[in-house]
Write a protein that holds these residues in place. Structure first.
Motif, PDB file in Angstrom:
ATOM      1  N   LEU A  45       0.667  -1.010  -2.886  1.00 30.96           N
ATOM      2  CA  LEU A  45      -0.519  -0.204  -2.558  1.00 30.96           C
ATOM      3  C   LEU A  45      -1.658  -1.038  -1.978  1.00 30.96           C
ATOM      4  O   LEU A  45      -2.689  -0.482  -1.606  1.00 30.96           O
ATOM      5  N   SER A  46      -1.481  -2.351  -1.894  1.00 32.76           N
ATOM      6  CA  SER A  46      -2.513  -3.167  -1.231  1.00 32.76           C
ATOM      7  C   SER A  46      -2.618  -2.808   0.255  1.00 32.76           C
ATOM      8  O   SER A  46      -3.667  -3.036   0.878  1.00 32.76           O
ATOM      9  N   GLU A  47      -1.529  -2.232   0.829  1.00 33.84           N
ATOM     10  CA  GLU A  47      -1.611  -1.743   2.210  1.00 33.84           C
ATOM     11  C   GLU A  47      -2.590  -0.571   2.305  1.00 33.84           C
ATOM     12  O   GLU A  47      -3.338  -0.452   3.275  1.00 33.84           O
ATOM     13  N   ILE A  82      11.051  -5.101   0.630  1.00 35.00           N
ATOM     14  CA  ILE A  82      10.370  -5.307   1.925  1.00 35.00           C
ATOM     15  C   ILE A  82       9.000  -5.941   1.693  1.00 35.00           C
ATOM     16  O   ILE A  82       8.602  -6.885   2.395  1.00 35.00           O
ATOM     17  N   THR A  83       8.270  -5.424   0.692  1.00 28.76           N
ATOM     18  CA  THR A  83       6.938  -5.954   0.377  1.00 28.76           C
ATOM     19  C   THR A  83       7.023  -7.382  -0.130  1.00 28.76           C
ATOM     20  O   THR A  83       6.229  -8.246   0.268  1.00 28.76           O
ATOM     21  N   MET A  84       7.984  -7.665  -1.009  1.00 28.11           N
ATOM     22  CA  MET A  84       8.103  -9.002  -1.584  1.00 28.11           C
ATOM     23  C   MET A  84       8.505 -10.034  -0.536  1.00 28.11           C
ATOM     24  O   MET A  84       8.073 -11.186  -0.596  1.00 28.11           O
ATOM     25  N   ARG A  85       9.323  -9.623   0.447  1.00 26.55           N
ATOM     26  CA  ARG A  85       9.740 -10.572   1.494  1.00 26.55           C
ATOM     27  C   ARG A  85       8.575 -10.927   2.423  1.00 26.55           C
ATOM     28  O   ARG A  85       8.583 -12.001   3.028  1.00 26.55           O
ATOM     29  N   SER A 118     -11.807   0.653   7.235  1.00 26.04           N
ATOM     30  CA  SER A 118     -12.320   1.837   7.937  1.00 26.04           C
ATOM     31  C   SER A 118     -13.841   1.756   8.111  1.00 26.04           C
ATOM     32  O   SER A 118     -14.555   1.345   7.190  1.00 26.04           O
ATOM     33  N   PRO A 119     -14.365   2.171   9.283  1.00 27.18           N
ATOM     34  CA  PRO A 119     -15.821   2.151   9.482  1.00 27.18           C
ATOM     35  C   PRO A 119     -16.567   3.136   8.581  1.00 27.18           C
ATOM     36  O   PRO A 119     -17.770   3.000   8.383  1.00 27.18           O
ATOM     37  N   GLY A 120     -15.856   4.103   8.017  1.00 27.63           N
ATOM     38  CA  GLY A 120     -16.519   5.080   7.141  1.00 27.63           C
ATOM     39  C   GLY A 120     -16.572   4.652   5.697  1.00 27.63           C
ATOM     40  O   GLY A 120     -17.190   5.342   4.865  1.00 27.63           O
ATOM     41  N   CYS A 121     -15.956   3.516   5.360  1.00 28.38           N
ATOM     42  CA  CYS A 121     -15.884   3.058   3.966  1.00 28.38           C
ATOM     43  C   CYS A 121     -17.005   2.074   3.669  1.00 28.38           C
ATOM     44  O   CYS A 121     -17.063   0.989   4.247  1.00 28.38           O
ATOM     45  N   SER A 122     -17.881   2.443   2.740  1.00 26.92           N
ATOM     46  CA  SER A 122     -18.916   1.516   2.251  1.00 26.92           C
ATOM     47  C   SER A 122     -18.495   0.876   0.938  1.00 26.92           C
ATOM     48  O   SER A 122     -18.777  -0.294   0.695  1.00 26.92           O
ATOM     49  N   HIS A 123     -17.824   1.657   0.099  1.00 21.71           N
ATOM     50  CA  HIS A 123     -17.334   1.152  -1.186  1.00 21.71           C
ATOM     51  C   HIS A 123     -15.977   1.789  -1.468  1.00 21.71           C
ATOM     52  O   HIS A 123     -15.759   2.966  -1.172  1.00 21.71           O
ATOM     53  N   TYR A 124     -15.085   1.004  -2.072  1.00 24.95           N
ATOM     54  CA  TYR A 124     -13.730   1.486  -2.345  1.00 24.95           C
ATOM     55  C   TYR A 124     -13.277   0.973  -3.701  1.00 24.95           C
ATOM     56  O   TYR A 124     -13.517  -0.190  -4.054  1.00 24.95           O
ATOM     57  N   LEU A 125     -12.630   1.853  -4.471  1.00 20.82           N
ATOM     58  CA  LEU A 125     -12.087   1.464  -5.776  1.00 20.82           C
ATOM     59  C   LEU A 125     -10.798   2.227  -6.021  1.00 20.82           C
ATOM     60  O   LEU A 125     -10.710   3.425  -5.742  1.00 20.82           O
ATOM     61  N   ARG A 126      -9.783   1.526  -6.559  1.00 21.67           N
ATOM     62  CA  ARG A 126      -8.506   2.169  -6.891  1.00 21.67           C
ATOM     63  C   ARG A 126      -8.128   1.848  -8.322  1.00 21.67           C
ATOM     64  O   ARG A 126      -8.133   0.689  -8.728  1.00 21.67           O
ATOM     65  N   ARG A 131      -1.087 -16.047  -7.461  1.00 17.01           N
ATOM     66  CA  ARG A 131      -0.994 -15.782  -6.013  1.00 17.01           C
ATOM     67  C   ARG A 131      -1.183 -14.284  -5.734  1.00 17.01           C
ATOM     68  O   ARG A 131      -1.775 -13.915  -4.720  1.00 17.01           O
ATOM     69  N   ILE A 132      -0.650 -13.436  -6.619  1.00 14.82           N
ATOM     70  CA  ILE A 132      -0.797 -11.984  -6.429  1.00 14.82           C
ATOM     71  C   ILE A 132      -2.271 -11.586  -6.519  1.00 14.82           C
ATOM     72  O   ILE A 132      -2.781 -10.826  -5.686  1.00 14.82           O
ATOM     73  N   LEU A 133      -2.966 -12.115  -7.527  1.00 13.57           N
ATOM     74  CA  LEU A 133      -4.370 -11.742  -7.751  1.00 13.57           C
ATOM     75  C   LEU A 133      -5.246 -12.088  -6.549  1.00 13.57           C
ATOM     76  O   LEU A 133      -6.199 -11.369  -6.245  1.00 13.57           O
ATOM     77  N   LYS A 134      -4.914 -13.184  -5.852  1.00 12.27           N
ATOM     78  CA  LYS A 134      -5.695 -13.566  -4.671  1.00 12.27           C
ATOM     79  C   LYS A 134      -5.514 -12.579  -3.525  1.00 12.27           C
ATOM     80  O   LYS A 134      -6.385 -12.456  -2.661  1.00 12.27           O
ATOM     81  N   ARG A 135      -4.382 -11.859  -3.513  1.00 15.00           N
ATOM     82  CA  ARG A 135      -4.078 -10.948  -2.412  1.00 15.00           C
ATOM     83  C   ARG A 135      -4.505  -9.507  -2.697  1.00 15.00           C
ATOM     84  O   ARG A 135      -4.481  -8.674  -1.795  1.00 15.00           O
ATOM     85  N   LEU A 136      -4.852  -9.209  -3.940  1.00 14.81           N
ATOM     86  CA  LEU A 136      -5.247  -7.843  -4.285  1.00 14.81           C
ATOM     87  C   LEU A 136      -6.715  -7.600  -3.958  1.00 14.81           C
ATOM     88  O   LEU A 136      -7.529  -8.521  -3.936  1.00 14.81           O
TER      89      LEU A 136
END
Length: 338
Positions: free
Chosen positions: A199-201, A159-162, A209-217, A101-106
């Motif tokens: 950090l998924s937030e 808070i995140t887990m709830r 964001s309209p300025g983001c074309s690609h993102y990686l963390r 379930r976590i992997l689907k939300r990341l």
């Protein structure tokens, strides 16, 4: 986000699930006497673990503090080692119950600590973006979260887990794990998963964001690629606001720069689009391994050198190979390493 329930039940916390958690926790630790003792009577301990979790009688034990120096970054870190049984086994069981379930939300490009999404996955992804989408990879926003694990408090975890889970029995178990340390401890199996969920937030803010074309963390380091520098500057303000709601801060050394002039320093490499170089300290480590092997060849040094030479194929290495690797005798090194 739809919350999930019925996690901690007699149908999910079975003997097999507990046995699997013990086996997962024991990976890389089979040589320890305490681990051997548990594995020799794994069925008995699996039943004990199941009853402890279902009855709510589990109580975390004190951590063992261990001071280490991270080799790549040369940073001193404090590892908090939990007891193998029951603590580490409970941690694995808790995550195994919700891992899918976590992997689907990341975010799809949230890497590090996730099976199949390590450094090489990120390395190949960045190279593909720069090769196939030149227009939208002109500028890069690079930053990281300041003292990420130390700044994540038990209250933030809960808070995140709830928001994600509605099973009170499971939340009670997570609360015990979260409040067993004043922050997110380095050494807990659960810490990486909690950090990624929190950090998924950040991921959502950057991705929307309209300025983001690609993102990686990668853990707490992130890059945002785009074609408009002004939009990336506005995104920085949004990221700072999002992190503050989580009790976190963006490190002051964040930067926005042209990719093909300066290169993206990430995952141990520097990406310029048309070519890729290795980070200087990693190149020096390879040269040091070659020098040690040539001075006094031993099986241990041969194995160390082989692992280093495996990194060469991932960057543009012609001149480096001609100067340092040519004539070293790769086949002889492989034979010695066996």
């Amino acid at each position: 986000m739809k919350r999930i329930g019925y996690i901690l039940t007699e149908q999910t916390v079975t003997d097999d699930a507990c046995r699997r958690a013990i086996i997962d926790a024991a990976k890389g630790k089979h040589h320890r006497k305490s681990v051997k003792r548990i594995l020799q009577n794994i069925d008995i301990h699996a039943i004990f673990l199941k009853n402890m979790v279902l009855d709510g009688t589990y109580q975390p034990k004190p951590y063992k503090e261990c001071h280490v120096v991270d080799r790549p970054s040369k940073k001193a870190r404090i590892l908090e080692k939990p007891v193998f049984f029951p603590d580490q086994c409970v941690h694995h069981l808790a995550i195994n119950l919700i891992k899918g379930r976590i992997l689907k939300r990341l975010d799809p490009y949230c890497i590090g600590g996730i099976e199949g999404k390590g450094i090489h996955y990120g390395h190949n992804t960045i190279k593909r973006w720069l090769r196939d989408d030149v227009k939208h990879t002109k500028y890069c926003l690079k930053g990281d979260v300041r003292k990420c694990y130390d700044s994540i408090k038990p209250k933030t975890i809960m808070i995140t887990m709830r928001k994600f889970i509605k099973d009170n029995r499971y939340l009670s178990l997570i609360q015990k794990i979260a409040y067993s340390h004043p922050s997110l401890p380095l050494g807990n199996y659960t810490s990486g998963w909690f950090a990624n969920l929190i950090l998924s937030e950040l991921d959502k803010t950057a991705r929307s964001s309209p300025g983001c074309s690609h993102y990686l963390r990668y853990v707490d380091d992130f890059i945002v690629l785009g074609s408009n520098k002004r939009k990336l500057h506005r995104l920085v303000l949004s990221i700072i606001r999002t992190l503050r709601t989580l009790g976190l801060d963006l490190k002051d050394n964040w930067q926005i720069f042209p990719v093909r002039v300066r290169g993206i320093d990430m995952l141990g490499y520097r990406y310029f689009g048309r070519y890729t170089l290795m980070r200087k300290r990693n190149v020096l480590a390879i040269m040091r391994a070659i020098r040690k092997y040539r001075k006094n060849p031993t099986p241990r040094k041969a194995r160390s050198l082989l692992s280093r030479l495996g990194q060469i194929k991932h960057f543009n290495n012609y001149h480096f190979s001609q100067k340092y690797v040519k004539g070293i005798g790769i086949q002889r090194i492989k034979e010695m390493a066996i």
